[in-house]
Write an enzyme that holds these catalytic residues in place. Structure first.
Site, mmCIF file in Angstrom:
data_model
loop_
_atom_site.group_PDB
_atom_site.id
_atom_site.type_symbol
_atom_site.label_atom_id
_atom_site.label_comp_id
_atom_site.label_asym_id
_atom_site.label_seq_id
_atom_site.Cartn_x
_atom_site.Cartn_y
_atom_site.Cartn_z
ATOM 1 N N ILE A 94 0.871 -1.186 0.000
ATOM 2 C CA ILE A 94 0.000 0.000 0.000
ATOM 3 C C ILE A 94 0.904 1.232 0.000
ATOM 4 C CG2 ILE A 94 -1.731 1.268 1.337
ATOM 5 C CD1 ILE A 94 -2.847 -1.422 2.200
ATOM 6 N N ASN A 109 -4.263 1.719 -10.743
ATOM 7 C CA ASN A 109 -3.965 0.348 -10.320
ATOM 8 C C ASN A 109 -4.810 -0.604 -11.144
ATOM 9 O OD1 ASN A 109 -3.027 -1.823 -8.580
ATOM 10 N ND2 ASN A 109 -5.051 -1.795 -7.625
ATOM 11 N N HIS A 111 -6.618 -4.347 -11.030
ATOM 12 C CA HIS A 111 -7.031 -5.362 -10.052
ATOM 13 C C HIS A 111 -7.795 -6.462 -10.798
ATOM 14 C CE1 HIS A 111 -8.014 -6.849 -6.055
ATOM 15 N NE2 HIS A 111 -9.227 -7.110 -6.534
ATOM 16 N N GLU A 147 -6.640 6.623 -0.837
ATOM 17 C CA GLU A 147 -6.110 6.028 0.403
ATOM 18 C C GLU A 147 -6.789 4.707 0.742
ATOM 19 O OE1 GLU A 147 -5.819 8.343 3.885
ATOM 20 O OE2 GLU A 147 -4.560 9.855 2.924
ATOM 21 N N GLU A 148 -8.025 4.540 0.282
ATOM 22 C CA GLU A 148 -8.758 3.311 0.599
ATOM 23 C C GLU A 148 -8.425 2.229 -0.437
ATOM 24 O OE1 GLU A 148 -13.299 2.046 1.480
ATOM 25 O OE2 GLU A 148 -12.886 4.176 1.201
ATOM 26 N N ASP A 150 -8.231 -0.396 -3.154
ATOM 27 C CA ASP A 150 -9.052 -0.854 -4.288
ATOM 28 C C ASP A 150 -10.422 -0.169 -4.362
ATOM 29 O OD1 ASP A 150 -7.061 -2.639 -5.066
ATOM 30 O OD2 ASP A 150 -7.888 -4.299 -3.918
ATOM 31 N N GLU A 179 -6.311 -7.858 -18.949
ATOM 32 C CA GLU A 179 -5.516 -6.823 -18.268
ATOM 33 C C GLU A 179 -4.491 -6.224 -19.223
ATOM 34 O OE1 GLU A 179 -3.905 -7.830 -14.410
ATOM 35 O OE2 GLU A 179 -5.406 -9.386 -14.114
HETATM 36 C C1 GRF Z 1 -2.350 -9.051 -12.082
HETATM 37 O O1 GRF Z 1 -3.366 -10.009 -12.051
HETATM 38 C C2 GRF Z 1 -2.839 -7.737 -11.515
HETATM 39 O O2 GRF Z 1 -4.189 -7.497 -11.767
HETATM 40 C C3 GRF Z 1 -2.637 -7.946 -10.045
HETATM 41 O O3 GRF Z 1 -1.423 -8.657 -9.957
HETATM 42 C C4 GRF Z 1 -1.211 -9.400 -11.152
HETATM 43 C C5 GRF Z 1 0.125 -8.991 -11.693
HETATM 44 O O4 GRF Z 1 0.518 -9.777 -12.782
HETATM 45 N N1 GRF Z 1 -2.681 -6.696 -9.328
HETATM 46 P P1 GRF Z 1 1.856 -9.414 -13.560
HETATM 47 O O5 GRF Z 1 2.976 -9.305 -12.522
HETATM 48 O O6 GRF Z 1 1.646 -8.115 -14.266
HETATM 49 O O7 GRF Z 1 2.089 -10.545 -14.491
#
Ligand code: GRF
Length: 208
Positions: A94, A109, A111, A147-148, A150, A179
């Site tokens: 964090i 970020n 997630h 600050e909170e 996710d 992602e």
């Molecule tokens: C991903 O799933 C991301 O969403 C999470 O951690 C993982 C990181 O994967 N926060 P990488 O290191 O980018 O392969």
């Protein structure tokens, strides 16, 4: 718009970091990664950065001599990099409050769940929780960091279907593919000046 200067923070394999690098190399993204900050020595992200000639700031808890010093070193490197945007790409710490305040609305970020469901925890915990809850759709979220944990305003989400045959690994893999698409895309939106934040909500407005 001018080239967006990025600092990426990562603790693990760094496939999202790589996705950003690849988008820059492919000229899909007008950005430059100035610095990789990691709290894990010799992690995949650090190795990828070294290969791409990107400076790495490694601040492990042990090598720093404690949490306070670790945060001080990290904060100094991040602030001195003069980045436009901080990207947390699998970073398992964090951030200090001062950094969050200093870069208000300029930290994102990724997630691996459809927030606000299954917040907290590092991959594969959110995917495991989603599977255990029996959801039929999951995915990933890019959000602003506040600050909170996710809980910052959501910028973008991508969905994947959950099938009866899914395991935690198969679901995590499918989400990870999304992602790799959405994270560079969101950075592009910032670089184009398309991200507008008002009353804790994000609107994307293509101003072209
Ligand atoms: C991903 O799933 C991301 O969403 C999470 O951690 C993982 C990181 O994967 N926060 P990488 O290191 O980018 O392969």
């Amino acid at each position: 718009m001018s080239t967006m200067r990025l600092t990426v923070l990562a603790s693990g394999n760094g496939s999202n970091f790589q996705a950003i690098l690849d988008a820059i190399d492919a000229e899909e993204l007008d950005a430059e990664i100035l610095l990789l900050v990691t709290n894990t020595a010799n992690c995949g992200a650090a190795r990828r950065a070294i290969k791409a000639n990107i400076p790495v700031c490694t601040c492990t808890l042990k090598s720093s001599g404690g949490r306070t010093q670790q945060f001080e070193t990290m904060s100094k490197a991040i602030t001195e990099s003069k980045s436009d945007l901080l990207v947390l790409a699998g970073f398992n710490l964090i951030l200090p409050k001062q950094i969050v305040a200093h870069f208000e609305n300029r930290i994102i970020n990724i997630h691996p769940s459809l927030l606000p469901s299954f917040s907290g925890g590092m991959s594969p915990q959110p995917q495991k929780s989603a599977l255990e809850a029996g959801v039929k759709v999951s995915g990933c979220t890019v959000h602003l960091v506040t600050e909170e944990l996710d809980a910052g305003p959501i910028i973008a989400q991508r969905t994947v279907e959950v099938t009866p045959c899914d395991t935690v690994d198969s679901l995590a893999d499918r989400i990870l593919k999304e992602e790799h698409l959405v994270l560079p895309e969101v950075i592009k939106w910032f670089s184009e000046g398309w991200v507008f934040i008002s009353d804790g909500r994000v609107t994307i407005c293509n101003t072209e």
